[in-house]
Design a protein around this motif. Structure first.
Motif, mmCIF file in Angstrom:
data_model
loop_
_atom_site.group_PDB
_atom_site.id
_atom_site.type_symbol
_atom_site.label_atom_id
_atom_site.label_comp_id
_atom_site.label_asym_id
_atom_site.label_seq_id
_atom_site.Cartn_x
_atom_site.Cartn_y
_atom_site.Cartn_z
ATOM 1 N N PRO A 177 4.265 -46.434 61.941
ATOM 2 C CA PRO A 177 3.455 -45.219 61.798
ATOM 3 C C PRO A 177 1.951 -45.427 61.909
ATOM 4 N N THR A 178 1.463 -46.650 61.642
ATOM 5 C CA THR A 178 0.024 -46.889 61.745
ATOM 6 C C THR A 178 -0.382 -47.352 63.134
ATOM 7 N N ASN A 179 0.581 -47.488 64.041
ATOM 8 C CA ASN A 179 0.279 -47.956 65.388
ATOM 9 C C ASN A 179 -0.244 -46.825 66.254
ATOM 10 N N ALA A 180 -1.173 -47.149 67.135
ATOM 11 C CA ALA A 180 -1.809 -46.138 67.983
ATOM 12 C C ALA A 180 -0.814 -45.406 68.865
ATOM 13 N N SER A 181 0.197 -46.109 69.349
ATOM 14 C CA SER A 181 1.138 -45.471 70.269
ATOM 15 C C SER A 181 1.987 -44.422 69.563
ATOM 16 N N PHE A 182 2.389 -44.682 68.315
ATOM 17 C CA PHE A 182 3.146 -43.675 67.569
ATOM 18 C C PHE A 182 2.261 -42.470 67.269
ATOM 19 N N GLN A 183 1.021 -42.726 66.900
ATOM 20 C CA GLN A 183 0.113 -41.630 66.585
ATOM 21 C C GLN A 183 -0.207 -40.787 67.816
ATOM 22 N N ALA A 184 -0.295 -41.434 68.982
ATOM 23 C CA ALA A 184 -0.502 -40.691 70.228
ATOM 24 C C ALA A 184 0.720 -39.831 70.544
ATOM 25 N N PHE A 185 1.915 -40.367 70.279
ATOM 26 C CA PHE A 185 3.146 -39.595 70.477
ATOM 27 C C PHE A 185 3.153 -38.349 69.593
ATOM 28 N N VAL A 186 2.786 -38.510 68.336
ATOM 29 C CA VAL A 186 2.749 -37.363 67.422
ATOM 30 C C VAL A 186 1.695 -36.350 67.890
ATOM 31 N N THR A 187 0.554 -36.844 68.350
ATOM 32 C CA THR A 187 -0.481 -35.947 68.867
ATOM 33 C C THR A 187 0.041 -35.190 70.083
ATOM 34 N N GLY A 188 0.775 -35.888 70.947
ATOM 35 C CA GLY A 188 1.369 -35.232 72.100
ATOM 36 C C GLY A 188 2.352 -34.150 71.700
ATOM 37 N N MET A 189 3.132 -34.403 70.664
ATOM 38 C CA MET A 189 4.067 -33.394 70.175
ATOM 39 C C MET A 189 3.307 -32.181 69.649
ATOM 40 N N ARG A 190 2.193 -32.413 68.982
ATOM 41 C CA ARG A 190 1.376 -31.310 68.487
ATOM 42 C C ARG A 190 0.859 -30.452 69.635
ATOM 43 N N VAL A 191 0.407 -31.123 70.713
ATOM 44 C CA VAL A 191 -0.101 -30.399 71.872
ATOM 45 C C VAL A 191 1.020 -29.585 72.519
#
Length: 350
Positions: A177-191
């Protein structure tokens, strides 16, 4: 090749919490005026702020130095932290080129007017999905989100992140969860789906008791040994491990999520030229080099990423980007990482 692909961390919030700094540092104390129209004033060096780690790209930047004929000075760091630093430095920055690990950091700089528009030739070298709509940055390599699974324990691997909230997979999914790639995935889901739907998915996923790891490599190791049955990672981790250990030695295999699924996000490493650079022509040459067959082959062979230009194919026999069906997401909008981090904190994930 060792990867050292680090996470963003809490300091990534700074990228969007300092928008007012984008205009600071100009005037007499700022960097020299734009000399892009005056070849005689061009700097003989190129300062690169790199969110890509030294062990990954140092050899490539040596080749870039030869291609441009300029001395290349590199400052390595986390992409989000470097973007925040560039916003703070404003026109005073010594940076000429920003080489980011992810599109979000480039999007933050573009949003705040810190990047120059790239030549159309460079933009046209890459599919419009993997470049900025305003022409301020271009992707040079891509990485797909995948679901790793243990082939001994899983016969029908999920093809959607929606499946990971089902009772079948309770306690069996690994993630970082603290990795940039997971956080980018979550941001993509938000978009894609909006904040409410993403918040609901995070709540359900957390309730399904996923296993927490610090890095994607550890997630893959857990899947390969059977400690976890599934894992959320980027594709290249598996290909790196297969190249080192041999594909036949791995129990882990990859499931590429279905077309349009948030889990099918393809993020990019990309580059942008800083406004007010006094090495504009050299920086443009650097961008051309990173999109050249030589550099694209390096990404394909050495970092196991998707080459995005020059018609280069990967020796890893990756599924084509067209077949993956990455969701229609404006990658520049991945810059809203501060909202994602707040959401992950609310969910008790970071």
């Amino acid at each position: 090749m060792s990867s050292s692909r680090s996470g963003v961390g809490a300091l990534a919030v700074t990228v969007l919490s300092l928008p007012f700094l984008a205009a600071c540092g100009g005037g007499a104390d700022g960097k020299a005026a734009d000399t892009s129209q005056d070849p005689a004033a061009e700097s003989s060096s190129l300062v690169v702020y790199s969110g890509r780690s030294e062990d990954l790209i140092a050899p490539l930047l040596k080749d870039l130095e030869k291609a441009t004929g300029a001395e290349v000075e590199v400052r390595y760091g986390d992409s989000a932290e470097l973007a925040a630093q560039l916003l703070e430095e404003g026109n005073r920055t010594k940076a000429d080129l920003f080489f980011s690990q992810d599109a979000g950091a480039l999007g933050a700089l573009g949003k705040n007017g810190r990047l120059a528009e790239l030549p159309q030739k460079s933009l046209d070298a890459v599919d419009e999905t993997f470049r900025a709509e305003d022409g301020t940055w271009v992707g040079v390599s891509g990485r797909a989100r995948v679901i790793a699974y243990n082939s001994d324990k899983v016969k029908n691997a999920p093809t959607s992140v929606n499946d990971l909230t089902k009772p079948t997979w309770k306690g069996k999914v690994g993630y970082a969860p603290t990795n940039a790639s997971f956080q980018a995935f979550v941001t993509g889901m938000r978009v894609m789906r909006g904040d409410d739907a993403t918040r609901a998915w995070l709540k359900d996923f957390k309730a399904n008791e996923p296993q927490v790891f610090e890095k994607n490599g550890a997630v893959l190791d857990a899947v390969d040994t059977g400690k976890a049955e599934l894992g959320l990672i980027n594709h290249y981790y598996w290909y790196e491990k297969a190249a080192e250990a041999g594909e036949d030695k791995l129990k882990a295999r990859l499931s590429f999520p279905a077309k349009g699924d948030p889990g099918a996000l393809v993020n990019v490493a990309g580059v942008g030229i800083l406004k007010n650079t006094d090495a504009d022509a050299t920086a443009r040459k650097a961008v051309e080099f990173l999109l050249s067959e030589q550099a694209q082959t390096y990404f394909a062979d050495e970092t196991h990423e998707y080459p995005l230009a020059a018609g280069v194919s990967s020796k890893d026999e990756l599924p084509t980007l067209d077949s993956i069906g990455t969701p229609e997401v404006d990658l520049s909008k991945l810059e809203s990482l501060d909202v994602t981090l707040e959401m992950l904190q609310e969910a008790g994930m970071v």
